[in-house]
Design an enzyme around this catalytic site. Structure first.
Site, PDB file in Angstrom:
ATOM      1  N   THR A 154       0.751  -1.229   0.147  1.00 15.12           N
ATOM      2  CA  THR A 154      -0.015   0.028   0.103  1.00 15.12           C
ATOM      3  C   THR A 154       0.953   1.182  -0.062  1.00 15.12           C
ATOM      4  O   THR A 154       2.032   1.360   0.348  1.00 15.12           O
ATOM      5  CB  THR A 154      -0.852  -0.239   1.028  1.00 15.12           C
ATOM      6  OG1 THR A 154      -1.855  -1.198   1.170  1.00 15.12           O
ATOM      7  CG2 THR A 154      -1.454   1.370   1.426  1.00 15.12           C
ATOM      8  N   ARG A 182     -13.999  -7.810   0.226  1.00 15.31           N
ATOM      9  CA  ARG A 182     -13.346  -7.571   1.636  1.00 15.31           C
ATOM     10  C   ARG A 182     -12.997  -5.925   1.583  1.00 15.31           C
ATOM     11  O   ARG A 182     -12.619  -5.319   0.613  1.00 15.31           O
ATOM     12  CB  ARG A 182     -12.082  -8.213   1.616  1.00 15.31           C
ATOM     13  CG  ARG A 182     -10.817  -7.892   2.904  1.00 15.31           C
ATOM     14  CD  ARG A 182      -9.553  -8.202   2.552  1.00 15.31           C
ATOM     15  NE  ARG A 182      -8.594  -7.934   3.627  1.00 15.31           N
ATOM     16  CZ  ARG A 182      -7.711  -6.976   3.408  1.00 15.31           C
ATOM     17  NH1 ARG A 182      -7.452  -6.486   2.291  1.00 15.31           N
ATOM     18  NH2 ARG A 182      -7.010  -6.687   4.314  1.00 15.31           N
ATOM     19  N   SER A 184     -10.461  -3.369   2.916  1.00 18.30           N
ATOM     20  CA  SER A 184      -9.168  -3.174   3.710  1.00 18.30           C
ATOM     21  C   SER A 184      -9.322  -1.791   4.904  1.00 18.30           C
ATOM     22  O   SER A 184     -10.309  -1.281   4.940  1.00 18.30           O
ATOM     23  CB  SER A 184      -8.290  -2.946   2.955  1.00 18.30           C
ATOM     24  OG  SER A 184      -8.137  -1.401   2.696  1.00 18.30           O
ATOM     25  N   ASP A 185      -8.004  -1.532   5.566  1.00 16.27           N
ATOM     26  CA  ASP A 185      -8.243  -0.511   6.479  1.00 16.27           C
ATOM     27  C   ASP A 185      -7.984   0.750   5.772  1.00 16.27           C
ATOM     28  O   ASP A 185      -8.232   1.904   6.468  1.00 16.27           O
ATOM     29  CB  ASP A 185      -6.986  -0.650   7.605  1.00 16.27           C
ATOM     30  CG  ASP A 185      -5.698  -0.798   6.733  1.00 16.27           C
ATOM     31  OD1 ASP A 185      -5.472  -1.789   5.920  1.00 16.27           O
ATOM     32  OD2 ASP A 185      -5.003   0.344   6.622  1.00 16.27           O
ATOM     33  N   GLY A 206      -4.816  -5.402   6.977  1.00 14.62           N
ATOM     34  CA  GLY A 206      -6.032  -4.540   7.271  1.00 14.62           C
ATOM     35  C   GLY A 206      -6.839  -4.907   8.273  1.00 14.62           C
ATOM     36  O   GLY A 206      -7.201  -3.835   9.005  1.00 14.62           O
TER      37      GLY A 206
HETATM   38  N1  ASP Z   1      -3.446  -2.625   4.389  1.00 14.58           N
HETATM   39  C1  ASP Z   1      -3.653  -3.301   3.139  1.00 14.58           C
HETATM   40  C2  ASP Z   1      -4.803  -4.256   3.162  1.00 14.58           C
HETATM   41  O1  ASP Z   1      -4.818  -4.977   3.983  1.00 14.58           O
HETATM   42  C3  ASP Z   1      -2.610  -3.813   2.527  1.00 14.58           C
HETATM   43  C4  ASP Z   1      -1.245  -3.358   2.797  1.00 14.58           C
HETATM   44  O2  ASP Z   1      -0.884  -2.445   3.312  1.00 14.58           O
HETATM   45  O3  ASP Z   1      -0.113  -4.051   2.393  1.00 14.58           O
HETATM   46  O4  ASP Z   1      -5.421  -4.278   2.416  1.00 14.58           O
END
Ligand code: ASP
Length: 280
Positions: A154, A182, A184-185, A206
Site C-alpha cells: 500500500t 473484503r 481493507s483498512d 488491514g
Molecule cells: N493494508 C492493506 C490491506 O490490508 C495492505 C497493505 O497495506 O499492504 O488491504
C-alpha cells in the site's frame, strides 16, 4: 514543511538489490516532486499529489500494479483526511480507474463522502474518469501461478504545510487473493486519519490495523498530550497480544515526524524540513 511517503511493506526475500534501488529511486523522485509541489499548495493537495504519483508507479500496490482478488478482478481503496476541516473522504473497492485517490478528492465536496463498490465506480465514470485497467503483467502472472505476493505494499503520504495544516492520504490494491468485497483498512479511520495535531497513514494487514484502530489511536494520543514517539510506542504495544502486522508514518503540528513497524519492513521516504531520508 514536512512530507513523509510510504510504499507499504516489502519482505526481505522480495528485495533484490536491483528492486531496492528502483524503489529508493522512485520514492526519492516522488518526494522531490512533492516538495516542489508543496511550495505552492496546501497539505491536502500535496498528500493527494504524492499519493497519485505512488499509484502511478507499478512498483507499489496501489493504482497501477494493484493486486488481484480471488475472482481475477482488481478492486482498489483510497482515502484522504483533511486535518483542518476534519473531513474524511474515500472510495472502497473501486474498479477500472487509474487513480482512486483522485476520486476520493472529488468526493471531498460531496455530502456523501465515502462510497463503496459499484457505487464508487459509477460515481467515478459519471464524474468523467476514463475507464483504465491498472493490471500489470507481473501481478497477472502472480495471480495465474497463485504466487502470494510479498513484495508490494500500500502507499500513503502525510504532510505538514507552510501554514501548519496537516493531511493524510492512503491508497491500496488490497492484499491479493482476498474474497471479493473484503474491506481493507486504507479507506477507514484505522488506516488513514488526521486532525489539527497529527496525521497518520498505515500499511500492513488491514484486519490487524482495524483491530488496533491504529491511525486514530496515534492521532488521539498526540491530541491528548503524548509525544509522537510515545503515542506510537503505546499503540504498537497494543498490537502485540494478537501479533498485529502493521506500519505507520506520521507528522505532527510541531514538526515531529516518526514511523514504526511491527515487522520488517515498511519502505518510506521523508523530508523533515532540512534533509531527505529514504528507508527501503
Ligand atoms: N493494508 C492493506 C490491506 O490490508 C495492505 C497493505 O497495506 O499492504 O488491504
Amino acid at each position: 514543511m514536512r512530507i513523509l511517503i510510504h510504499g507499504g511493506f516489502f519482505s526481505e526475500s522480495s528485495q533484490s538489490n536491483e528492486t531496492k534501488l528502483l524503489k529508493q529511486k522512485a520514492l526519492l523522485d516522488i518526494l522531490e516532486k512533492s516538495k516542489v509541489y508543496l511550495k505552492n499548495n496546501n497539505a491536502v493537495s500535496t498528500s493527494i499529489f504524492a499519493t497519485s504519483l505512488l499509484e502511478d508507479s507499478p512498483l507499489f500496490n496501489a493504482g497501477i500494479g494493484s493486486q488481484i482478488q480471488q475472482d481475477g478482478k482488481i478492486r482498489m481503496s483510497a482515502a484522504i483526511m483533511d486535518g483542518t476541516s476534519h473531513k474524511f473522504s474515500g472510495v472502497i473497492n473501486i474498479e477500472n480507474v487509474q487513480n482512486p485517490i483522485f476520486v476520493a478528492q472529488k468526493l471531498m465536496r460531496e455530502d456523501d463522502r465515502v462510497l463503496g463498490g459499484e457505487g464508487a465506480t459509477k460515481y467515478a465514470f459519471k464524474e468523467g474518469f476514463p475507464l483504465f485497467s491498472t493490471e500489470t503483467k507481473e501481478r497477472k502472472i502472480e495471480y495465474l501461478t497463485k504466487k502470494e505476493n510479498l513484495g508490494t505494499g500500500t502507499v500513503g503520504c502525510v504532510v505538514l504545510d507552510q501554514n501548519g495544516k496537516l493531511a493524510a492520504a492512503t491508497s491500496t490494491g488490497g492484499k491479493g487473493f482476498e474474497i471479493p468485497g473484503r474491506v481493507s483498512d486504507s479507506a477507514t479511520i484505522a488506516g488513514n486519519y488526521a486532525n489539527e495535531h497529527c496525521a497518520v497513514s498505515c500499511t500492513g494487514v488491514g484486519e490487524d490495523i482495524v483491530s488496533g484502530a491504529l491511525a486514530t489511536k496515534i492521532v488521539t494520543r498526540v491530541t491528548d498530550g503524548y509525544a509522537l514517539k510515545d503515542a506510537f510506542k503505546k499503540t504498537f504495544e497494543e498490537l502485540k497480544p494478537y501479533d498485529g502486522f502493521a506500519g505507520a508514518i506520521a507528522v505532527c503540528k510541531n514538526g515531529d515526524v516518526f514511523f514504526s513497524e511491527s515487522h520488517p519492513k515498511i519502505v518510506y521516504a521523508s523530508f523533515d524540513g532540512e534533509s531527505n531520508t529514504v528507508f527501503t
